[in-house]
Design a protein around this motif. Structure first.
Motif, PDB file in Angstrom:
ATOM      1  N   GLY A 179       0.786  -1.229   0.000  1.00 24.20           N
ATOM      2  CA  GLY A 179       0.000   0.000   0.000  1.00 24.20           C
ATOM      3  C   GLY A 179       0.811   1.267   0.000  1.00 24.20           C
ATOM      4  N   ASN A 180       2.123   1.162   0.122  1.00 27.56           N
ATOM      5  CA  ASN A 180       3.012   2.320   0.002  1.00 27.56           C
ATOM      6  C   ASN A 180       2.631   3.482   0.906  1.00 27.56           C
ATOM      7  N   PHE A 181       2.337   3.187   2.152  1.00 23.22           N
ATOM      8  CA  PHE A 181       2.045   4.251   3.105  1.00 23.22           C
ATOM      9  C   PHE A 181       3.117   4.257   4.178  1.00 23.22           C
ATOM     10  N   ILE A 182       3.236   5.369   4.859  1.00 25.17           N
ATOM     11  CA  ILE A 182       4.270   5.525   5.874  1.00 25.17           C
ATOM     12  C   ILE A 182       3.668   5.269   7.253  1.00 25.17           C
ATOM     13  N   SER A 183       4.138   4.213   7.893  1.00 23.07           N
ATOM     14  CA  SER A 183       3.740   3.892   9.268  1.00 23.07           C
ATOM     15  C   SER A 183       4.730   4.568  10.225  1.00 23.07           C
ATOM     16  N   GLU A 184       4.465   4.446  11.507  1.00 23.49           N
ATOM     17  CA  GLU A 184       5.397   5.006  12.496  1.00 23.49           C
ATOM     18  C   GLU A 184       6.775   4.371  12.349  1.00 23.49           C
ATOM     19  N   GLU A 185       6.799   3.048  12.164  1.00 27.18           N
ATOM     20  CA  GLU A 185       8.074   2.351  12.020  1.00 27.18           C
ATOM     21  C   GLU A 185       8.767   2.756  10.711  1.00 27.18           C
ATOM     22  N   GLY A 186       7.985   2.932   9.675  1.00 25.08           N
ATOM     23  CA  GLY A 186       8.546   3.375   8.397  1.00 25.08           C
ATOM     24  C   GLY A 186       9.111   4.777   8.498  1.00 25.08           C
ATOM     25  N   LEU A 187       8.414   5.645   9.212  1.00 25.54           N
ATOM     26  CA  LEU A 187       8.891   7.008   9.409  1.00 25.54           C
ATOM     27  C   LEU A 187      10.208   7.002  10.188  1.00 25.54           C
ATOM     28  N   ALA A 188      10.285   6.181  11.220  1.00 24.42           N
ATOM     29  CA  ALA A 188      11.532   6.066  11.988  1.00 24.42           C
ATOM     30  C   ALA A 188      12.656   5.536  11.105  1.00 24.42           C
ATOM     31  N   THR A 189      12.348   4.595  10.236  1.00 25.72           N
ATOM     32  CA  THR A 189      13.348   4.049   9.323  1.00 25.72           C
ATOM     33  C   THR A 189      13.838   5.119   8.362  1.00 25.72           C
ATOM     34  N   LEU A 190      12.929   5.937   7.852  1.00 26.40           N
ATOM     35  CA  LEU A 190      13.328   7.036   6.964  1.00 26.40           C
ATOM     36  C   LEU A 190      14.177   8.065   7.712  1.00 26.40           C
ATOM     37  N   GLU A 191      13.815   8.346   8.952  1.00 26.40           N
ATOM     38  CA  GLU A 191      14.626   9.269   9.759  1.00 26.40           C
ATOM     39  C   GLU A 191      16.053   8.742   9.896  1.00 26.40           C
ATOM     40  N   TYR A 192      16.170   7.450  10.150  1.00 29.44           N
ATOM     41  CA  TYR A 192      17.497   6.837  10.241  1.00 29.44           C
ATOM     42  C   TYR A 192      18.247   6.997   8.917  1.00 29.44           C
ATOM     43  N   GLY A 193      17.563   6.733   7.824  1.00 31.82           N
ATOM     44  CA  GLY A 193      18.188   6.851   6.514  1.00 31.82           C
ATOM     45  C   GLY A 193      18.709   8.249   6.238  1.00 31.82           C
ATOM     46  N   VAL A 194      17.924   9.245   6.617  1.00 32.51           N
ATOM     47  CA  VAL A 194      18.326  10.633   6.375  1.00 32.51           C
ATOM     48  C   VAL A 194      19.400  11.066   7.376  1.00 32.51           C
TER      49      VAL A 194
END
Length: 143
Positions: free
Chosen positions: A21-36
């Motif tokens: 579904g390509n949506f951003i969950s809390e865990e996904g958001l945290a993962t993106l924060e780590y990536g950035v």
């Protein structure tokens, strides 16, 4: 299709977060924060795809007024706002319109729902974009 193949990149060249579904969950958001913050990624691409089953299931759930079994309601509930946003305009292809809107919404969420990401965006160190991958042709269209 693997994002590395879509964008002609080798293993380890892309930092990929995948969820139906390509949506951003809390865990996904945290993962993106780590990536950035840690890995220094410069672009977040929210890439929907044609004939998305998760978006289709959300449309069916809305039409049937029934949630799917198991943990699937969390998926449907995350995608539902994008479907509602395009339903009123009565698009010829609701699935395609909702998939595109879902990608746009989540690219925007990546920019705005995290101080780490929004600060990087404001500083010109991060961009977020939405796109659609056409399964039949392999083409990516950025929205």
């Amino acid at each position: 299709m693997a994002p590395e193949l879509i964008f002609d990149q080798g293993p380890g060249q892309l930092f990929v977060v995948r969820v139906a579904g390509n949506f951003i969950s809390e865990e996904g958001l945290a993962t993106l924060e780590y990536g950035v913050a840690v890995l220094g990624i410069k672009t977040i691409v929210v890439l929907g795809h044609t004939a998305c089953g998760a978006v289709g299931a959300t449309i069916a759930s809305i039409n049937d007024r029934e949630l799917p079994p198991g943990h699937l309601p969390s998926l449907v509930n995350a995608i539902r706002p994008a479907v509602y946003e395009v339903m009123d305009s009565a698009p010829d292809d609701l699935l395609a319109a909702a998939t595109a809107q879902n990608a746009r919404r989540n690219a925007e969420r990546a920019r705005t729902e995290s101080a780490i990401l929004s600060d990087a965006f404001a500083a010109g160190k991060l961009d977020t974009v939405a796109g659609i991958y056409e399964i039949a042709t392999g083409k990516v269209t950025f929205l």
